[in-house]
Design an enzyme around this catalytic site. Structure first.
Site, mmCIF file in Angstrom:
data_model
loop_
_atom_site.group_PDB
_atom_site.id
_atom_site.type_symbol
_atom_site.label_atom_id
_atom_site.label_comp_id
_atom_site.label_asym_id
_atom_site.label_seq_id
_atom_site.Cartn_x
_atom_site.Cartn_y
_atom_site.Cartn_z
ATOM 1 N N ARG A 1 34.718 -10.346 13.139
ATOM 2 C CA ARG A 1 33.856 -11.274 13.883
ATOM 3 C C ARG A 1 33.017 -10.470 14.874
ATOM 4 N NH1 ARG A 1 34.938 -14.563 19.025
ATOM 5 N NH2 ARG A 1 33.008 -15.729 19.116
ATOM 6 N N HIS B 1 26.728 -14.670 22.035
ATOM 7 C CA HIS B 1 27.863 -14.249 22.859
ATOM 8 C C HIS B 1 27.279 -13.729 24.182
ATOM 9 C CE1 HIS B 1 32.304 -12.941 22.533
ATOM 10 N NE2 HIS B 1 31.955 -12.774 23.780
ATOM 11 N N GLU C 1 32.107 -19.632 23.627
ATOM 12 C CA GLU C 1 32.606 -20.024 24.948
ATOM 13 C C GLU C 1 31.539 -20.556 25.905
ATOM 14 O OE1 GLU C 1 34.868 -16.806 26.621
ATOM 15 O OE2 GLU C 1 36.365 -16.883 25.038
ATOM 16 N N ASN D 1 39.482 -19.548 21.199
ATOM 17 C CA ASN D 1 39.859 -18.306 21.857
ATOM 18 C C ASN D 1 40.969 -18.638 22.833
ATOM 19 O OD1 ASN D 1 37.699 -17.257 20.481
ATOM 20 N ND2 ASN D 1 36.405 -16.935 22.289
ATOM 21 N N TYR E 1 43.904 -17.062 25.501
ATOM 22 C CA TYR E 1 44.461 -15.921 26.228
ATOM 23 C C TYR E 1 45.674 -16.276 27.069
ATOM 24 C CZ TYR E 1 40.424 -13.240 24.788
ATOM 25 O OH TYR E 1 39.502 -12.581 24.020
ATOM 26 N N GLU F 1 39.621 -15.446 18.976
ATOM 27 C CA GLU F 1 39.963 -14.359 19.894
ATOM 28 C C GLU F 1 41.370 -14.595 20.418
ATOM 29 O OE1 GLU F 1 37.291 -13.578 23.207
ATOM 30 O OE2 GLU F 1 35.548 -13.881 21.910
HETATM 31 C C1 BGC Z 1 35.201 -13.361 25.715
HETATM 32 C C2 BGC Z 1 35.184 -11.866 25.517
HETATM 33 C C3 BGC Z 1 35.980 -11.205 26.621
HETATM 34 C C4 BGC Z 1 37.408 -11.686 26.527
HETATM 35 C C5 BGC Z 1 38.351 -11.077 27.549
HETATM 36 C C6 BGC Z 1 36.516 -13.915 26.151
HETATM 37 O O1 BGC Z 1 36.301 -14.822 27.184
HETATM 38 O O2 BGC Z 1 34.685 -14.028 24.600
HETATM 39 O O3 BGC Z 1 33.862 -11.437 25.464
HETATM 40 O O4 BGC Z 1 35.920 -9.817 26.572
HETATM 41 O O5 BGC Z 1 37.455 -13.076 26.689
HETATM 42 O O6 BGC Z 1 37.989 -11.452 28.835
#
Ligand code: BGC
Length: 456
Positions: free
Chosen positions: A81, A125, A170, A295, A297, A354
């Protein structure tokens, strides 16, 4: 749930890959006739990025793309991607097409396909052409037309070879970082601008999907970053804080794109800065999508706290594990989020577009090895969490680790390393970390390796 003996085989056709973004890896932002983007401009404004870091060189991928594709093949990736830099294609943002910019991505796509790697192309992006920012950027309602025009140029050039397209990456970060808090380009801080920028981003998304239906034959979707919000206590005040935080981050974009309306809390959050939108806008925004990219995290444990925006503060977990960016590692949140997504929006196919973490990596050892056990543990737990969600009926079709390479972490410069491949920014040498080699084994076993103990 994740006990010994469990078979982590993933569904047939599940796509395993890694992700990057143009500004974070390419470098040479003005090469071959490209125009500047808001990130070129922002990073060159003193004080905007850590150590004054810019994307002028980054991972030099613009010149090393062939080696990078070879590396992807060696790691066993099935998909990649990446994003296209709008101002390489249209240096002024609209109008004149720069053939050299198109050629770069066209060659990249060919090389990926020759190496058996499926391209997933993101149109936006975060690197808006600076020329469009001069015309108001995302605050200008014409941005929907600019974006559809840009998308159409790429659809015509690449749709025969690219089968998975993403409109925006995002939109929440674009607006929250770029128009509300100002930590990201273009660096505005206005609660009056933020809803307008968000709304125009969503109109642009809708217009680009409409244009795709006219030009393209494959699949197109939207990528959002979402995180579950859990209440810090069972008080009514914390429940209301969770509802606000959830509406602001998770529903602000998915609701209009998939349900054709905003969550009611946004009116409360923005007060007099929340405009009345024309009804017809929602017909444009709500387009049938082939998939949604998520995405993921971290999560947030939320409590009412009026010293924070939205009167919603995040509570640090004393026993939690936190990454270098200060984000709690919470894999169960991904399962919870995927189930919430399915229950709220129905059976739309999902890709995890992501997922990954910045951890402190030890220097390259003499034998050329980089031990990053925390990253392996992170990826392994999140892949298991996805497997759980699939077992509960969520249609997850693929996983893109963030990121293929250590790269430019926006305003944080080169201070955070998310890569499964280490980049030496002096020599540009790439060294796969243990996590990359481990991920290659997961891919080759179609997930089964997730049942094995962590490597030494
Ligand atoms: C983004 C990336 C970023 C990653 C880590 C995401 O919000 O798409 O570009 O590097 O998180 O912060």
């Amino acid at each position: 749930m994740n006990g010994p003996g469990k078979d982590f085989q993933f569904p047939k056709g599940f796509l395993w890959g890694a992700a990057t973004a143009a500004h974070q890896i390419e470098g040479s932002p003005l090469a071959d006739g490209a125009g500047p983007s808001i990130w070129t401009r922002f990073a060159h404004t003193p004080g905007m990025t850590m150590n004054g870091d810019t994307g002028d060189v980054a991972c030099d991928h613009y010149r090393r793309w062939q080696d990078d594709v070879k590396l992807m093949r060696e790691l066993g990736l099935q998909a990649y991607r990446f994003s296209v830099s709008w101002s390489r294609i249209l240096p002024e943002g609209s109008g004149r097409v720069n053939q050299a910019g198109l050629d770069f991505y066209s060659r990249l796509v060919d090389a990926l396909l020759e190496n058996g790697i499926e391209p997933l192309l993101t149109l936006y992006h975060w690197d808006l052409p600076a020329a469009l920012d001069d015309r108001g950027g995302w605050l200008n309602r014409d941005s929907a037309d600019w974006f559809a025009e840009y998308g159409s140029v790429l659809y015509r050039a690449l749709d025969g070879r690219v089968k998975k397209w993403v409109t925006l990456n995002e939109p929440w970060v674009v607006t929250d970082g770029g128009y509300l808090h100002g930590a990201l380009a273009p660096g505005h801080r206005s609660k009056y601008e933020a809803p307008i920028a968000s709304h125009n981003l969503m109109r642009a998304h809708g217009a680009a999907v409409q244009a795709y239906r006219a030009e393209g034959k494959h699949e197109i979707g939207l990528v959002v970053n979402i995180e579950p919000k859990y209440p810090a206590s069972d008080s009514a005040a914390d429940a209301a804080a969770v509802a606000r935080a959830h509406a602001y981050m998770n529903e602000q974009y998915l609701h209009p794109a998939l349900l054709g309306r905003y969550p009611v809390q946004l009116q409360e959050i923005f007060g007099d800065a929340w405009p009345q939108w024309p009804d017809a806008d929602f017909d444009l925004i709500r387009q049938p999508l082939d998939f949604v990219g998520i995405n993921y995290y971290t999560r947030s444990v939320t409590r009412a706290d009026d010293s924070y925006p939205l009167n919603a503060g995040a509570v640090r977990q004393p026993l939690g594990t936190y990454s270098e960016t200060g984000w709690e590692v919470f894999p169960q949140g991904l399962t919870d989020l995927l189930l919430w997504f399915k229950n709220t929006y129905g059976d739309i196919p999902v890709y995890i577009t992501e997922n990954g973490a910045a951890f402190f990596d030890p220097p390259v050892a003499e034998e050329g090895r980089i031990r990053d056990p925390l990253r392996i543990d992170y990826l392994r737990k999140h892949l298991r969490a996805i497997h759980d969600a699939i077992a509960s009926g969520v249609d997850v079709r693929g996983y893109m680790a963030w990121s293929l390479l250590d790269n430019l972490e926006w305003s944080l410069g080169y201070s955070k390393r998310f890569g499964i491949v280490h980049v030496n920014y002096d020599s540009q040498q790439r060294t796969p970390k243990d996590s990359a080699l481990w991920y290659g084994r997961v891919i080759a076993s179609h997930g089964r390796h997730l049942a094995d103990p962590l490597p030494d």
